[in-house]
Scaffold this motif. Structure first.
Motif, PDB file in Angstrom:
ATOM      1  N   ASN A 163     -14.774  -2.062   4.400  1.00 14.15           N
ATOM      2  CA  ASN A 163     -13.895  -0.964   4.327  1.00 14.15           C
ATOM      3  C   ASN A 163     -13.576  -1.162   2.677  1.00 14.15           C
ATOM      4  OD1 ASN A 163     -13.712   0.509   6.621  1.00 14.15           O
ATOM      5  ND2 ASN A 163     -11.603  -0.442   7.384  1.00 14.15           N
ATOM      6  N   SER A 179       0.597  -1.042  -0.055  1.00 12.91           N
ATOM      7  CA  SER A 179      -0.084  -0.051  -0.078  1.00 12.91           C
ATOM      8  C   SER A 179       0.716   1.409  -0.067  1.00 12.91           C
ATOM      9  CB  SER A 179      -0.932  -0.015   1.255  1.00 12.91           C
ATOM     10  OG  SER A 179      -1.678  -1.424   1.217  1.00 12.91           O
ATOM     11  N   ALA A 195     -11.832  -7.651  12.889  1.00 16.33           N
ATOM     12  CA  ALA A 195     -12.862  -7.132  13.650  1.00 16.33           C
ATOM     13  C   ALA A 195     -14.074  -7.227  12.712  1.00 16.33           C
ATOM     14  CB  ALA A 195     -12.858  -5.639  14.273  1.00 16.33           C
ATOM     15  N   LYS A 224      -6.278   7.759  -1.349  1.00 19.77           N
ATOM     16  CA  LYS A 224      -6.607   7.463   0.081  1.00 19.77           C
ATOM     17  C   LYS A 224      -7.494   6.377   0.059  1.00 19.77           C
ATOM     18  CE  LYS A 224      -6.403  11.770   2.887  1.00 19.77           C
ATOM     19  NZ  LYS A 224      -6.470  13.198   2.509  1.00 19.77           N
ATOM     20  N   MET A 238     -14.522  -5.701   9.907  1.00 18.00           N
ATOM     21  CA  MET A 238     -14.706  -4.705   9.006  1.00 18.00           C
ATOM     22  C   MET A 238     -13.996  -4.180   7.675  1.00 18.00           C
ATOM     23  SD  MET A 238     -14.427  -1.957  12.488  1.00 18.00           S
ATOM     24  CE  MET A 238     -15.364  -2.310  13.700  1.00 18.00           C
ATOM     25  N   GLY A 239     -12.928  -5.306   7.572  1.00 19.44           N
ATOM     26  CA  GLY A 239     -12.223  -5.308   6.468  1.00 19.44           C
ATOM     27  C   GLY A 239     -12.665  -5.330   5.011  1.00 19.44           C
ATOM     28  N   PHE A 247      -6.736  -6.859  14.495  1.00 19.05           N
ATOM     29  CA  PHE A 247      -7.260  -7.154  13.311  1.00 19.05           C
ATOM     30  C   PHE A 247      -8.613  -8.016  13.365  1.00 19.05           C
ATOM     31  CE2 PHE A 247      -2.596  -6.325  12.077  1.00 19.05           C
ATOM     32  CZ  PHE A 247      -3.071  -5.602  11.269  1.00 19.05           C
ATOM     33  N   TYR A 302      -4.750  -2.316   1.651  1.00 17.72           N
ATOM     34  CA  TYR A 302      -4.330  -2.511   2.961  1.00 17.72           C
ATOM     35  C   TYR A 302      -5.085  -3.669   3.428  1.00 17.72           C
ATOM     36  CZ  TYR A 302      -2.527  -2.660   7.633  1.00 17.72           C
ATOM     37  OH  TYR A 302      -2.110  -2.875   8.641  1.00 17.72           O
ATOM     38  N   GLU A 303      -6.297  -3.424   3.462  1.00 18.97           N
ATOM     39  CA  GLU A 303      -7.538  -4.402   3.877  1.00 18.97           C
ATOM     40  C   GLU A 303      -7.377  -5.840   3.159  1.00 18.97           C
ATOM     41  OE1 GLU A 303      -8.821  -4.048   6.661  1.00 18.97           O
ATOM     42  OE2 GLU A 303      -9.552  -1.834   7.144  1.00 18.97           O
ATOM     43  N   VAL A 324      -5.547   2.946  -1.089  1.00 22.54           N
ATOM     44  CA  VAL A 324      -4.732   2.436  -0.043  1.00 22.54           C
ATOM     45  C   VAL A 324      -5.469   1.496   1.050  1.00 22.54           C
ATOM     46  CG1 VAL A 324      -2.648   3.999  -0.465  1.00 22.54           C
ATOM     47  CG2 VAL A 324      -4.441   4.572   1.509  1.00 22.54           C
ATOM     48  N   VAL A 325      -6.565   2.354   1.474  1.00 24.95           N
ATOM     49  CA  VAL A 325      -7.534   1.642   2.420  1.00 24.95           C
ATOM     50  C   VAL A 325      -7.883   0.330   1.770  1.00 24.95           C
ATOM     51  CG1 VAL A 325      -9.585   1.645   3.726  1.00 24.95           C
ATOM     52  CG2 VAL A 325      -8.272   3.676   3.691  1.00 24.95           C
TER      53      VAL A 325
END
Lengths: 111, 143
Positions: free
Chosen positions: B115, B24, B109, B42, B111-112, B107, B49-50, B45-46
């Motif tokens: 996201n 990322s 949770a 932005k 939510m990945g 990690f 990364y996830e 990269v989110v």
């Protein structure tokens, strides 16, 4: 307010990432769930957490956060500190709990 | 048209969190050099990364392949791993199959994927149980 001023006003310990002490702070985010921060923290935030590993800095860097504050007297792991210097993102510490230090930071930024 | 295209690849090792975020970070640098809009960088990269962390947390190994042209970035993440039996279920916020060790790091949770979904213009997940998962993320530079 920058990171250095915040650290001074709240008596935060500076563990590392000194080159970023001039980073401007425009808000804060308190969470121990990395994907929560990844999804919702904004650039320029100070991140309050009890996590002490290197991945915290990866996220802080990708999200362009101003600094990380580790709570409850926890110590950053060595590779977290190393990454803090590489990224120029200060890792700060407090003996207080997340609730207390978040409240104080909030007051300073919004008072 | 002689527009430049960029191709980058990254190997991902399952279970090795110490390198998570490197792809990322590299992609972010390249997109900045190309003067891509900050909000697109932005989001990209989110999502990346996830997706990378999912390989580290769940799979044995994976490959990230990134293609950038003048209009978009296409990221394909292919892993050898357990696969996802029910992708719809996996997309639910809070649903996670991460180990306690992974959760302890903050990690896993659940939510990945959500996201990734909200930070990608196009997200496609295909998976074969017992073989692996492929994730494709596309973000456009101009809408």
């Amino acid at each position: 307010m920058n990171v250095s001023q915040l650290a001074g006003l709240l008596g935060l310990r500076v563990f590392g990432g000194e080159t970023g002490l001039g980073n401007e702070i425009n808000g804060g985010y308190t969470s121990d769930l990395l994907s929560d921060v990844m999804g919702h923290a904004n650039a320029g935030c100070v991140w309050v957490t009890l996590q002490t590993h290197k991945n915290v800095l990866a996220i802080a860097s990708l999200k362009e956060l101003a600094a990380v504050v580790i709570v409850k007297g926890y110590q950053p792991e060595p590779d977290m500190l190393e990454q803090s210097s590489i990224e120029g993102i200060p890792v700060l510490g407090t003996s207080e709990e997340a609730f207390e230090i978040t409240g104080k930071i909030y007051q300073l930024l919004n008072g | 048209m002689t527009a430049e295209t960029i191709h980058i690849e990254f190997q991902v090792e399952g279970g090795n969190f110490s390198r998570a975020g490197y792809p990322s970070s590299e992609v972010k640098k390249r997109l900045k050099q190309l003067n891509v809009d900050g909000s697109v960088i932005k989001r990209t990269v989110v999502a990346l990364y996830e997706a990378e962390v999912n390989i580290v947390a769940h799979a044995y190994r994976g490959l990230i392949s990134v293609d950038i042209d003048e209009h978009k970035i296409l990221i394909r993440l292919t892993d050898e791993g357990p696969g996802i039996p029910d992708i719809k279920k996996a997309m639910e916020i809070g649903y996670s199959t991460a180990t306690p060790e992974v959760r302890e790091m903050g990690f896993g949770a659940g939510m990945g994927l959500s996201n990734m979904n909200s930070n990608a213009d196009r997200l496609e997940i295909t998976s074969k149980v017992g073989q692996g998962t492929t994730v494709e993320i596309v973000n456009f530079f101009h809408k």
